[in-house]
Structure formats: structure tokens, C-alpha cells
Design a protein around this motif. Structure first.
Motif: not given
Length: 184
Positions: A101-106, A113-117
Motif C-alpha cells: 500500500k502507498v502510505k504517507f509519512t507523518k 504529497a502531490l504538491t510536493w512531487l
């Protein structure tokens, strides 16, 4: 294969014949609706009874699962030897790797995450971002109906089709039929 012609309709010749045919039509629609609503009520009752049985059984199965998991951890895994699972009493039990599964760090959500990428200077970032493009049909309908210039511009590929259709409204109310059935 030769084409077949549709069977000729027995068209009413007088108003009285048309009224009699309409009466038959409404009666058949009512009978069909009654049959469908009655069947749906019976199906709903069966589904309700099934849901009660399944809910009770699922609760019992959760209890059994928890007990067997504890037993496995406490020493039942010895039945597997060097393997990760074992066959016992017609069932295979043990450990397996769950699907990834794709999870997100704290502190990160999917949006963050999309904005960061997107902000990264990395050639492969496009491999991990999906963009869905599709026609906005409600906007097209509204614009073509409101503006002739849009209709002209889009006319090469897009147009609105809205043919007249014959209809018969029997005035039957499904909710009223349901109430009648429930009362009887």
C-alpha cells in the motif's frame, strides 16, 4: 439473413377503441408494478433475514479468528515447521505478506504529497502523477444552448440531439402501491 418486418400494430380506429386500449395499457402497467413491488418486498424481507444471520455469524467468526490467531502465535505455528503456513482441519492457516500500500509519512496527505512531487525538479515525477481529462458534457449542453458562436465552433465534432419521444404516463405512484401492499 433476410430482414423481418415488425408485426403490424392493431391501431384503434375510433376514440372508444383508443380509450379501451389505454385502459388495458394502464391495467397491465399497474399489474406489472404490483408484481414488481410485491417481489421486491419479498426479496427485501429475505435479505433482511439473511443480513441478521450473516451479522451474527460474522461476529462469531471474528471471535474464532482472534482465538486461532492467538493460538498460532502461542505455538500453533510449530505445525508449519520451516514454512509460514500449515494445513490443519481442512484449512490453511499461517502468515502471509499483505499486498503493498502507498502510505504517507507523518504530516503528509495525498494532496500535500502531490504538491510536493509537482514542486520537485525531477524528470520522473510525471510517472507518478495521473491526470484525467474528459469532456464536460453538462457545460457543453449549456453553452451550445445559450450561445450560437459555441454551437458554430463545436458543430464540426459535437452537436445536441434531443428528439421528440412518444410517451404514456399512467400516473401510477410506486410509493402509493408500496403503502397499499404494506397495509394489506
Amino acid at each position: 439473413m433476410a430482414r423481418r418486418r415488425a408485426e403490424a400494430a392493431d391501431v384503434p380506429q375510433t376514440d372508444e377503441e383508443a380509450i379501451a386500449l389505454i385502459t388495458e395499457y394502464v391495467s397491465a402497467e399497474r399489474e406489472t408494478l404490483l408484481d414488481r413491488v410485491t417481489a421486491e418486498a419479498a426479496i427485501d424481507a429475505i435479505k433482511s433475514r439473511l443480513a441478521n444471520v450473516v451479522t451474527a455469524r460474522e461476529a462469531e467468526q471474528k471471535r474464532r479468528f482472534s482465538a486461532l490467531k492467538a493460538w498460532w502465535e502461542a505455538g500453533g505455528k510449530e505445525h508449519a515447521g520451516k514454512a509460514r503456513s500449515a494445513e490443519l482441519a481442512g484449512a490453511k492457516l499461517g502468515l502471509r505478506v499483505s499486498p503493498p500500500k502507498v502510505k504517507f509519512t507523518k504530516g503528509y496527505t495525498a494532496e500535500k504529497a502531490l504538491t510536493w512531487l509537482r514542486g520537485l525538479r525531477w524528470g520522473r515525477k510525471k510517472d507518478f502523477i495521473r491526470t484525467k481529462v474528459e469532456l464536460d458534457k453538462p457545460a457543453i449542453l449549456k453553452a451550445i444552448q445559450a450561445e450560437e458562436s459555441v454551437k458554430t465552433k463545436l458543430g464540426t465534432a459535437i452537436y445536441i440531439d434531443q428528439p421528440d419521444e412518444f410517451f404514456i404516463d399512467t400516473g401510477l405512484d410506486e410509493d402509493c402501491i408500496r403503502k397499499e401492499l404494506a397495509a394489506s
